[in-house]
Enzyme design. Structure first.
Site, short mmCIF file in Angstrom:
data_model
loop_
_atom_site.label_atom_id
_atom_site.label_comp_id
_atom_site.label_asym_id
_atom_site.label_seq_id
_atom_site.Cartn_x
_atom_site.Cartn_y
_atom_site.Cartn_z
N CYS A 186 0.81 -1.22 0.00
CA CYS A 186 0.00 0.00 0.00
C CYS A 186 0.85 1.27 0.00
O CYS A 186 0.36 2.33 -0.39
CB CYS A 186 -0.92 0.03 1.21
SG CYS A 186 -2.10 -1.32 1.29
N HIS A 192 -8.90 3.42 -2.54
CA HIS A 192 -7.54 3.04 -2.16
C HIS A 192 -6.96 2.07 -3.19
O HIS A 192 -6.85 0.87 -2.94
CB HIS A 192 -7.58 2.42 -0.76
CG HIS A 192 -6.26 1.93 -0.25
ND1 HIS A 192 -5.04 2.39 -0.71
CD2 HIS A 192 -5.98 1.01 0.72
CE1 HIS A 192 -4.07 1.78 -0.05
NE2 HIS A 192 -4.60 0.93 0.80
N CYS A 201 -0.36 3.09 6.36
CA CYS A 201 -0.06 1.76 6.87
C CYS A 201 0.11 0.79 5.70
O CYS A 201 -0.40 1.03 4.60
CB CYS A 201 -1.16 1.26 7.81
SG CYS A 201 -2.74 0.90 7.03
#
Length: 397
Positions: A90, A346, A376
């Site tokens: 991510c 996302h 994160c």
């Protein structure tokens, strides 16, 4: 050593899984973002770009052959411009920006493009190769959209839990209620919708395939509506499809350069990369890792939370976002003031670039000097960057 500055930022709209961008290849999404970025700096000779550093979390399908290089070629950059692709899940595009900033500071280049892309819709299924020819057993196709696949049996099981289950554990540890999570998610949608309506994102987002706005925003959502959703990971859990970020498609791009490169780029910088932080924890506690990553970045920038005027924290899940904000000495009202990933989306490899570009614009818009971007990362990691607004548009109050 040279300073690293952010000169321009852009991104595509973020599309829903199976939505408006489902037909667009990830390398084409990346090329669109890259082309838009260069359009913002028409005085810059593309041949002057010293490197392209691109983030991508999957790399299992159409993005599998160094998607950064493919995007640069598709965008029409000279073949002499090199490119690499980095993968920190991510955090990939924030990692790309960090790598680019170090390249500038070391003097290895004066201008670097960073960014990232993900098409979670188009991520393929994969088949493991058999251990011998002509096996008689069935073989299962594994989705590469999100999470663990083809897990090494030597890994402890608590390290390879689903992302949702990991965050249910985080909820248990910090006692963050379903009501708080739903209220946080509703705020994300409300602020994202308002930001679009006010024109905040008009200069940051380039339309793709007829999609001009982020596809997942629900302006009419509310804590009451979100409370009606069923838990996604445990029958008695608190995490739902409404208080977690959705699967998404999209790309982001950033132009970074030294202060000496301003004349070549043809514009003044927006922000200086003043501090960087990386941190790791137990894999199942990944959602809490931004806490210390941001603290490290602040220490390296030589400032504290009292100096910070804006925070962009990737909202992977409402519970992990709240756990981080609760741990920081920061006013929650300065966090994600233009909406976050729960509403905007996302697309893994693109989210870090979105955070940094949005943060620079928020600092300029709110006339704040210092800001923090943090994200994160699955398998127990996090990244953070401190930006200093250098536009001159800073409040003296």
């Amino acid at each position: 050593m040279s300073d690293a500055h952010l000169y321009a930022a852009t991104r595509t709209p973020f599309g829903r899984f199976g939505g408006a961008l489902a037909g667009v290849r990830p390398d084409d999404l990346a090329a669109t973002a890259l082309t838009s970025l260069l359009d913002k700096t028409p005085d810059l000779d593309p041949a002057a770009v010293g490197d392209v550093v691109w983030g991508n979390a999957n790399g299992a399908g159409e993005d599998n052959r160094n998607v950064g290089r493919m995007a640069a070629l598709l965008a029409g950059l000279p073949v002499s411009v090199p490119a690499t692709t980095v993968n920190r899940l991510c955090g990939s595009s924030l990692d790309a920006a960090i790598t680019a900033s170090r390249t500038l500071e070391s003097g290895d280049a004066d201008v670097v493009v960073a960014g990232g892309v993900e098409s979670m819709t188009r991520a393929p299924w994969v088949l493991p190769k058999p251990d011998r020819a002509f096996p008689a057993r069935d073989v299962m196709a594994v989705s590469t959209t999100l999470g663990w696949r083809l897990v090494n049996p030597a890994m402890p099981k608590e390290w390879t839990l689903s992302l949702g289950e990991c965050n249910e554990l985080l909820q248990e540890k910090f006692g963050i209620s379903r009501e708080r999570q739903d209220a946080f998610a509703a705020r994300s949608h409300r602020l994202a919708a308002a930001a679009w309506d006010e024109g905040f994102y008009d200069g940051l987002v380039v339309p793709v395939e007829g999609l001009a706005r982020d596809e997942g925003i629900r302006p009419d959502t509310s804590p009451e509506k979100l409370a009606a959703l069923k838990p996604s990971f445990r029958p008695d859990g608190t995490i739902t499809a409404g208080n977690a970020s959705p699967l998404s498609d999209g790309a982001s791009a950033l132009l970074l350069g030294t202060s000496a490169a301003a004349g070549r780029i043809g514009r003044d910088p927006l922000a200086r990369i003043a501090g960087r932080g990386v941190h790791a924890v137990e894999p199942q506690m990944f959602g809490h890792a931004p806490v210390e990553a941001a603290e490290k970045a602040l220490r390296r920038a030589g400032i504290g939370w009292g100096d910070v005027g804006a925070v962009e924290l990737n909202e992977a899940f409402a519970v992990q976002s709240l756990a981080c904000v609760d741990a920081w000495d920061v006013d929650p009202e300065i966090v994600n003031t233009r909406g976050g990933a729960i509403a905007l989306g996302h697309p893994l490899g693109a989210s870090g670039g979105r955070l940094l570009g949005t943060l620079a614009e928020v600092l300029r818009d709110r006339r704040e000097r210092w800001g923090v971007a943090a994200i994160c990362i699955g398998v127990g990691q996090a990244l953070a960057v401190v930006l200093e607004n250098v536009t001159g548009e800073v409040s003296q109050g």
